[in-house]
Design a protein around this motif. Sequence first.
Motif, PDB file in Angstrom:
ATOM      1  N   PHE A   1       0.761  -0.963  -0.097  1.00 37.24           N
ATOM      2  CA  PHE A   1       0.103  -0.032  -0.039  1.00 37.24           C
ATOM      3  C   PHE A   1       0.655   1.388  -0.071  1.00 37.24           C
ATOM      4  O   PHE A   1       0.701   2.178  -0.814  1.00 37.24           O
ATOM      5  N   THR A   2       1.621   1.406   0.630  1.00 40.13           N
ATOM      6  CA  THR A   2       2.616   2.481   0.868  1.00 40.13           C
ATOM      7  C   THR A   2       3.581   2.819  -0.379  1.00 40.13           C
ATOM      8  O   THR A   2       3.698   4.000  -0.793  1.00 40.13           O
ATOM      9  N   SER A   3       3.944   1.636  -0.832  1.00 46.36           N
ATOM     10  CA  SER A   3       4.744   1.664  -2.087  1.00 46.36           C
ATOM     11  C   SER A   3       3.920   2.267  -3.308  1.00 46.36           C
ATOM     12  O   SER A   3       4.521   3.114  -4.045  1.00 46.36           O
ATOM     13  N   VAL A   4       2.783   1.814  -3.197  1.00 48.98           N
ATOM     14  CA  VAL A   4       1.842   2.381  -4.531  1.00 48.98           C
ATOM     15  C   VAL A   4       1.357   3.788  -4.019  1.00 48.98           C
ATOM     16  O   VAL A   4       1.601   4.709  -5.198  1.00 48.98           O
ATOM     17  N   VAL A   5       1.363   3.999  -3.156  1.00 48.40           N
ATOM     18  CA  VAL A   5       1.009   5.406  -2.737  1.00 48.40           C
ATOM     19  C   VAL A   5       2.226   6.349  -2.955  1.00 48.40           C
ATOM     20  O   VAL A   5       1.960   7.492  -3.435  1.00 48.40           O
ATOM     21  N   ASN A   6       3.171   6.018  -2.595  1.00 47.83           N
ATOM     22  CA  ASN A   6       4.679   6.828  -2.421  1.00 47.83           C
ATOM     23  C   ASN A   6       4.851   6.974  -4.056  1.00 47.83           C
ATOM     24  O   ASN A   6       5.366   7.961  -4.559  1.00 47.83           O
ATOM     25  N   GLY A   7       4.975   5.729  -4.790  1.00 52.72           N
ATOM     26  CA  GLY A   7       5.322   5.962  -6.203  1.00 52.72           C
ATOM     27  C   GLY A   7       4.399   6.605  -6.920  1.00 52.72           C
ATOM     28  O   GLY A   7       4.742   7.318  -8.119  1.00 52.72           O
ATOM     29  N   GLY A   8       2.906   6.507  -6.634  1.00 54.31           N
ATOM     30  CA  GLY A   8       2.084   7.091  -7.680  1.00 54.31           C
ATOM     31  C   GLY A   8       1.985   8.603  -7.262  1.00 54.31           C
ATOM     32  O   GLY A   8       1.749   9.428  -8.273  1.00 54.31           O
ATOM     33  N   MET A   9       2.176   9.129  -6.022  1.00 55.02           N
ATOM     34  CA  MET A   9       2.288  10.423  -5.876  1.00 55.02           C
ATOM     35  C   MET A   9       3.358  11.039  -6.472  1.00 55.02           C
ATOM     36  O   MET A   9       3.135  12.224  -6.907  1.00 55.02           O
ATOM     37  N   SER A  10       4.372  10.520  -6.490  1.00 54.44           N
ATOM     38  CA  SER A  10       5.717  11.149  -7.045  1.00 54.44           C
ATOM     39  C   SER A  10       5.687  10.960  -8.586  1.00 54.44           C
ATOM     40  O   SER A  10       6.731  11.456  -9.311  1.00 54.44           O
TER      41      SER A  10
ATOM     42  N   SER B   1       0.567   2.647 -13.240  1.00 52.48           N
ATOM     43  CA  SER B   1       1.811   2.135 -13.575  1.00 52.48           C
ATOM     44  C   SER B   1       2.734   1.659 -12.165  1.00 52.48           C
ATOM     45  O   SER B   1       3.304   0.889 -12.173  1.00 52.48           O
ATOM     46  N   ALA B   2       2.646   2.412 -11.292  1.00 56.28           N
ATOM     47  CA  ALA B   2       3.329   2.355 -10.050  1.00 56.28           C
ATOM     48  C   ALA B   2       2.756   1.152  -9.251  1.00 56.28           C
ATOM     49  O   ALA B   2       3.458   0.538  -8.867  1.00 56.28           O
ATOM     50  N   MET B   3       1.486   0.872  -9.291  1.00 54.71           N
ATOM     51  CA  MET B   3       0.714  -0.252  -8.869  1.00 54.71           C
ATOM     52  C   MET B   3       1.586  -1.634  -9.557  1.00 54.71           C
ATOM     53  O   MET B   3       1.708  -2.578  -8.873  1.00 54.71           O
ATOM     54  N   GLY B   4       1.537  -1.513 -10.670  1.00 54.09           N
ATOM     55  CA  GLY B   4       2.062  -2.741 -11.655  1.00 54.09           C
ATOM     56  C   GLY B   4       3.565  -3.254 -11.189  1.00 54.09           C
ATOM     57  O   GLY B   4       3.682  -4.081 -10.907  1.00 54.09           O
TER      58      GLY B   4
ATOM     59  N   PHE C   1      -0.250  12.082 -23.594  1.00 54.52           N
ATOM     60  CA  PHE C   1      -0.720  10.750 -23.265  1.00 54.52           C
ATOM     61  C   PHE C   1      -1.447  10.848 -22.035  1.00 54.52           C
ATOM     62  O   PHE C   1      -1.522  11.664 -21.228  1.00 54.52           O
ATOM     63  N   PRO C   2      -2.435   9.903 -21.764  1.00 51.40           N
ATOM     64  CA  PRO C   2      -3.219   9.879 -20.509  1.00 51.40           C
ATOM     65  C   PRO C   2      -2.341  10.047 -19.394  1.00 51.40           C
ATOM     66  O   PRO C   2      -1.688   8.956 -19.075  1.00 51.40           O
ATOM     67  N   ARG C   3      -2.409  11.056 -18.726  1.00 49.63           N
ATOM     68  CA  ARG C   3      -1.263  11.134 -17.480  1.00 49.63           C
ATOM     69  C   ARG C   3      -1.749  10.001 -16.526  1.00 49.63           C
ATOM     70  O   ARG C   3      -0.915   9.761 -15.440  1.00 49.63           O
ATOM     71  N   MET C   4      -3.149   9.618 -16.413  1.00 53.72           N
ATOM     72  CA  MET C   4      -3.476   8.520 -15.422  1.00 53.72           C
ATOM     73  C   MET C   4      -2.662   7.202 -15.336  1.00 53.72           C
ATOM     74  O   MET C   4      -2.578   6.481 -14.668  1.00 53.72           O
ATOM     75  N   VAL C   5      -2.029   7.389 -16.584  1.00 52.73           N
ATOM     76  CA  VAL C   5      -1.164   6.090 -16.711  1.00 52.73           C
ATOM     77  C   VAL C   5      -0.167   5.884 -15.619  1.00 52.73           C
ATOM     78  O   VAL C   5       0.255   4.777 -15.057  1.00 52.73           O
ATOM     79  N   LEU C   6       0.486   7.002 -15.392  1.00 52.93           N
ATOM     80  CA  LEU C   6       1.768   7.170 -14.547  1.00 52.93           C
ATOM     81  C   LEU C   6       1.300   6.508 -13.086  1.00 52.93           C
ATOM     82  O   LEU C   6       2.133   5.630 -12.541  1.00 52.93           O
TER      83      LEU C   6
ATOM     84  N   SER D   1      -3.246   7.717  -4.543  1.00 53.18           N
ATOM     85  CA  SER D   1      -2.145   8.286  -5.038  1.00 53.18           C
ATOM     86  C   SER D   1      -2.346   9.235  -6.117  1.00 53.18           C
ATOM     87  O   SER D   1      -1.793  10.035  -6.248  1.00 53.18           O
ATOM     88  N   MET D   2      -3.595   9.366  -6.766  1.00 55.39           N
ATOM     89  CA  MET D   2      -4.046  10.194  -7.787  1.00 55.39           C
ATOM     90  C   MET D   2      -4.118  11.447  -6.910  1.00 55.39           C
ATOM     91  O   MET D   2      -3.943  12.387  -7.776  1.00 55.39           O
ATOM     92  N   VAL D   3      -4.825  11.357  -6.105  1.00 53.30           N
ATOM     93  CA  VAL D   3      -5.201  12.686  -5.221  1.00 53.30           C
ATOM     94  C   VAL D   3      -3.921  13.061  -4.746  1.00 53.30           C
ATOM     95  O   VAL D   3      -3.754  14.506  -5.011  1.00 53.30           O
ATOM     96  N   LEU D   4      -2.908  12.494  -4.399  1.00 53.61           N
ATOM     97  CA  LEU D   4      -1.692  13.145  -3.677  1.00 53.61           C
ATOM     98  C   LEU D   4      -0.829  13.620  -4.851  1.00 53.61           C
ATOM     99  O   LEU D   4      -0.039  14.365  -4.831  1.00 53.61           O
ATOM    100  N   ALA D   5      -0.937  12.837  -6.062  1.00 49.23           N
ATOM    101  CA  ALA D   5      -0.098  12.998  -7.154  1.00 49.23           C
ATOM    102  C   ALA D   5      -0.375  14.646  -7.780  1.00 49.23           C
ATOM    103  O   ALA D   5       0.466  15.377  -8.032  1.00 49.23           O
ATOM    104  N   VAL D   6      -1.917  15.106  -7.843  1.00 51.39           N
ATOM    105  CA  VAL D   6      -2.184  16.380  -8.182  1.00 51.39           C
ATOM    106  C   VAL D   6      -1.632  17.310  -7.003  1.00 51.39           C
ATOM    107  O   VAL D   6      -1.401  18.367  -7.348  1.00 51.39           O
TER     108      VAL D   6
END
Length: 235
Positions: free
Chosen positions: A47-56, A78-81, A70-75, A127-132
Motif C-alpha cells: 500500500f505505501t509503495s503504491v501511494v509513494n510511487g503514484g504520488m511522485s 503504472s506504479a501499482m504494476g 498521453f493519458p497522465r493517469m497511466v503514471l 495516490s491520484m489525489v496526492l499526485a495532483v
Amino acid sequence: MNPLALMLIYTLVYSFIFKAKIEIGDPSGLNIYPLWLMCGLLPWTFFTSVVNGGMSSIVSNGSLVKKVYFPRMVLPISAMGSVGFTWVLEMAVLAIALLLFGANIWLWLPFTMILMVLLGMFAVGLSMVLAVINVHFRDMQHLVGILLRLWMYLTPIIYPISLVEDAVTPKTAWLVDLYHLNPMEHFSVAFRNLLYDNRMPAGHDLVWCVFAAFGMLAIGFWVFAKNEKKLAELL
C-alpha cells in the motif's frame, strides 16, 4: 530484504522485549509472531509503495508530461504494476513459510488476490489525489511519508487490536470505534483472516474493504481527471 529486515526488528522489539501476545490462528492453530506480522506487514508495504510511487509519478516524469501527450493517469497506475510484481515474489515466500508451519492456505489464495486488487484500487485512488497535490506543493511527499508512518502505528499491524481494546476504559471506549474507521485496519484484519487464520473475513470487514476501494478510486479518478489538463502547465 526490506520486509525481512522489518520483520526481524519488529519481532525483536514487540515479541521478545515487549512480550506482545497475539491471538492463536483460528482455525489454523498458528501462534508464530513473525508469520502473523508478515501477513499484515506485506499488504501495508504494498500500500505505501503504491501511494509513494503514484504520488511522485507526475513530478518525476515532468519532462515527459510536458513534451508528449498521453493519458497522465497511466503514471500513477503504472506504479501499482511495478510494486505488484515485487509483492507477488514476497507473498510467494510468505506462502511457502505458512505452508511449512502447517497453514492450509491453498483455498484462500484466490480470495487473497481479490483482496489485494481491492487494496491496490484504494492505494491508486489515494495516490491520484496526492499526485495532483504534489504538483502544486512539491514538499508534500515528505509530509506524506511522516503521515504514512503515523498511519502505520495507528493501524494494528505490528500489534493486535486486542491490546487497544484491553487498554481502554469505559470513558475511552470511543478509541476502539475510531480504530474501526481506519480502512487499513479492516484490510489488515481481512488479510490475517485469510492467510494466518485460514478462514473468511467477517462480513463488515469485507464491506469496508469494498467500499474503501471503489470509493477512493472514484474520488481519485474524479480529482485527477479534473486537474489533468493543467498538470503540464504547472510543471
